[in-house]
Scaffold this active site. Structure first.
Site, mmCIF file in Angstrom:
data_model
loop_
_atom_site.group_PDB
_atom_site.id
_atom_site.type_symbol
_atom_site.label_atom_id
_atom_site.label_comp_id
_atom_site.label_asym_id
_atom_site.label_seq_id
_atom_site.Cartn_x
_atom_site.Cartn_y
_atom_site.Cartn_z
ATOM 1 N N VAL A 84 11.132 7.699 -4.806
ATOM 2 C CA VAL A 84 11.614 7.538 -3.429
ATOM 3 C C VAL A 84 13.128 7.306 -3.436
ATOM 4 O O VAL A 84 13.652 6.580 -4.291
ATOM 5 C CB VAL A 84 10.895 6.343 -2.749
ATOM 6 N N ASN A 120 6.116 -5.825 -1.713
ATOM 7 C CA ASN A 120 6.903 -4.617 -1.954
ATOM 8 C C ASN A 120 8.174 -4.886 -2.765
ATOM 9 O O ASN A 120 8.634 -4.011 -3.488
ATOM 10 C CB ASN A 120 7.257 -4.007 -0.584
ATOM 11 N N TYR A 179 9.985 -3.553 -16.527
ATOM 12 C CA TYR A 179 9.433 -2.933 -15.302
ATOM 13 C C TYR A 179 7.989 -2.464 -15.545
ATOM 14 O O TYR A 179 7.081 -2.791 -14.774
ATOM 15 C CB TYR A 179 10.336 -1.772 -14.887
HETATM 16 N N1 LIG Z 1 12.131 3.954 -5.307
HETATM 17 C C1 LIG Z 1 11.244 4.425 -6.154
HETATM 18 O O1 LIG Z 1 11.347 5.567 -6.627
HETATM 19 C C2 LIG Z 1 10.083 3.583 -6.554
HETATM 20 C C3 LIG Z 1 9.132 4.158 -7.419
HETATM 21 C C4 LIG Z 1 8.026 3.405 -7.800
HETATM 22 C C5 LIG Z 1 7.873 2.117 -7.322
HETATM 23 N N2 LIG Z 1 8.829 1.589 -6.491
HETATM 24 C C6 LIG Z 1 8.611 0.219 -6.013
HETATM 25 O O2 LIG Z 1 8.774 0.168 -4.614
HETATM 26 C C7 LIG Z 1 9.168 -1.150 -4.214
HETATM 27 C C8 LIG Z 1 10.356 -1.074 -3.287
HETATM 28 O O3 LIG Z 1 11.445 -0.521 -4.021
HETATM 29 P P1 LIG Z 1 12.651 0.288 -3.347
HETATM 30 O O4 LIG Z 1 12.730 1.565 -4.070
HETATM 31 O O5 LIG Z 1 12.526 0.276 -1.873
HETATM 32 O O6 LIG Z 1 13.841 -0.633 -3.878
HETATM 33 P P2 LIG Z 1 15.168 -1.183 -3.204
HETATM 34 O O7 LIG Z 1 15.734 -0.204 -2.237
HETATM 35 O O8 LIG Z 1 16.012 -1.630 -4.348
HETATM 36 O O9 LIG Z 1 14.654 -2.452 -2.374
HETATM 37 C C9 LIG Z 1 14.169 -3.574 -3.041
HETATM 38 C C10 LIG Z 1 13.800 -4.639 -2.014
HETATM 39 O O10 LIG Z 1 13.338 -5.769 -2.766
HETATM 40 C C11 LIG Z 1 14.066 -6.927 -2.370
HETATM 41 N N3 LIG Z 1 14.322 -7.797 -3.505
HETATM 42 C C12 LIG Z 1 14.830 -7.468 -4.715
HETATM 43 N N4 LIG Z 1 15.014 -8.566 -5.458
HETATM 44 C C13 LIG Z 1 14.615 -9.614 -4.691
HETATM 45 C C14 LIG Z 1 14.590 -11.011 -4.900
HETATM 46 N N5 LIG Z 1 15.054 -11.586 -6.027
HETATM 47 N N6 LIG Z 1 14.115 -11.804 -3.903
HETATM 48 C C15 LIG Z 1 13.680 -11.257 -2.735
HETATM 49 N N7 LIG Z 1 13.686 -9.943 -2.486
HETATM 50 C C16 LIG Z 1 14.168 -9.129 -3.460
HETATM 51 C C17 LIG Z 1 15.412 -6.379 -1.859
HETATM 52 O O11 LIG Z 1 15.945 -7.272 -0.878
HETATM 53 P P3 LIG Z 1 17.242 -8.181 -1.099
HETATM 54 O O12 LIG Z 1 18.150 -7.460 -2.041
HETATM 55 O O13 LIG Z 1 17.774 -8.358 0.278
HETATM 56 O O14 LIG Z 1 16.695 -9.446 -1.648
HETATM 57 C C18 LIG Z 1 14.989 -5.077 -1.191
HETATM 58 O O15 LIG Z 1 14.632 -5.295 0.138
HETATM 59 C C19 LIG Z 1 9.442 -1.910 -5.512
HETATM 60 O O16 LIG Z 1 8.345 -2.715 -5.842
HETATM 61 C C20 LIG Z 1 9.586 -0.806 -6.543
HETATM 62 O O17 LIG Z 1 9.251 -1.232 -7.843
HETATM 63 C C21 LIG Z 1 9.913 2.286 -6.096
#
Ligand SMILES: NC(=O)c1ccc[n+]([C@@H]2O[C@H](COP(=O)([O-])OP(=O)(O)OC[C@H]3O[C@@H](n4cnc5c(N)ncnc54)[C@H](OP(=O)(O)O)[C@@H]3O)[C@@H](O)[C@H]2O)c1
Length: 241
Positions: free
Chosen positions: A180, A80, A147
């Site tokens: 999200v 994720n 991305y």
């Molecule tokens: N939000 C949206 O609208 C959306 C839409 C499409 C897809 N997505 C996908 O959904 C997934 C989750 O995204 P989110 O929206 O929940 O984002 P988020 O709130 O920014 O969370 C990202 C998570 O990834 C971890 N992460 C980031 N860089 C990292 C690194 N270098 N090493 C280890 N962990 C890392 C962060 O943990 P730490 O900072 O503690 O490391 C955090 O727990 C992602 O793959 C994203 O591409 C999100």
């Protein structure tokens, strides 16, 4: 054999944190969770690894600890963690940021999927690998070159993994979560409109309440994990079920 195992990356916030909370409430799940940040949750069912997924050598050294042996009913890997990256047009991208993004969004999940298959291929457990994707995997978005590219590549990797491991006990998904309300969307809205032409649209999504909550998405992910056999295609989108 009443215990199941969830291995999740990016559990410290956003979608990953909501999935973590959902499965912490299910007492029959052991959870191994990987992020850079350790969260203040104590549970006998949770083991946290503080790993920066951009540091592939560190990840590689940890692989041996991340996939325990055991007689599990179900074993799930949820890749994720992800990073939207440097929101800029090609030509203005930083090489270091590109490298970090490719490691976090693509190579990290590839290493983990590879190690998961190696460890559990012959296990009698029901096995699920779910790589979180995005609509951007199949649609070019100006300012999101890294991305879009990493999500597209991860989707293809997931499809190859599915093809190589056809079995009614092994399920592979590339799952788009919709738009999200997480830190990632905050980062998108904080970008510059000269670098990101769709900025206004994304600000309006938030203002008009069009973002789904991480908790809603976590419930959809759990629905998929509860009945993977109903989902025949690798490419999935939570907005379709
Ligand atoms: N939000 C949206 O609208 C959306 C839409 C499409 C897809 N997505 C996908 O959904 C997934 C989750 O995204 P989110 O929206 O929940 O984002 P988020 O709130 O920014 O969370 C990202 C998570 O990834 C971890 N992460 C980031 N860089 C990292 C690194 N270098 N090493 C280890 N962990 C890392 C962060 O943990 P730490 O900072 O503690 O490391 C955090 O727990 C992602 O793959 C994203 O591409 C999100």
């Amino acid at each position: 054999m009443s215990q199941s195992l969830l291995i999740i990356t990016g559990h410290s916030q956003g979608i990953g944190r909501a999935v973590l909370d959902y499965y912490l409430a299910q007492e029959n799940f052991q959870i191994l969770a990987i992020s850079r940040t350790k969260i203040e949750v104590e549970s006998p069912n949770l083991k946290q690894f503080c790993i920066d997924l951009s540091e592939l050598d560190v990840l590689e050294n940890h692989l041996i600890n991340i996939f325990p042996e055991g007689d599990f009913k179900k074993i799930i890997l949820l890749n994720n963690a992800g990073w939207i990256g440097d929101i800029k047009p090609i030509g203005k991208l930083g090489p270091k940021e590109l490298r970090v993004q490719i490691n976090v969004n693509l190579l990290g999940p590839m290493y983990l999927t590879n190690a998961f298959i190696n460890q559990y291929k012959n296990s009698s457990a029901e096995k699920i690998v779910c790589n979180i994707s995005s609509g951007a995997a199949s649609k070019p978005v100006s300012g999101w070159a890294g991305y879009c590219s990493t999500k597209a590549a991860l989707s293809m990797f997931t499809m190859v993994a599915a093809k190589e491991n056809e079995s009614d006990k092994f399920h592979f998904f590339s799952l788009a979560p919709g738009i999200v309300d997480t830190g990632m969307q905050d980062e998108i809205r904080a970008s510059n409109d000269s670098d990101f032409p769709e900025l206004k649209k994304f600000k309006e999504f938030k203002e008009e309440g069009k973002l789904s909550s991480p908790q809603e998405v976590a419930k959809k992910i759990a629905y998929l994990f509860d009945r993977p056999a109903l989902f025949k295609e690798v490419i999935q989108d939570v907005r379709k079920f």
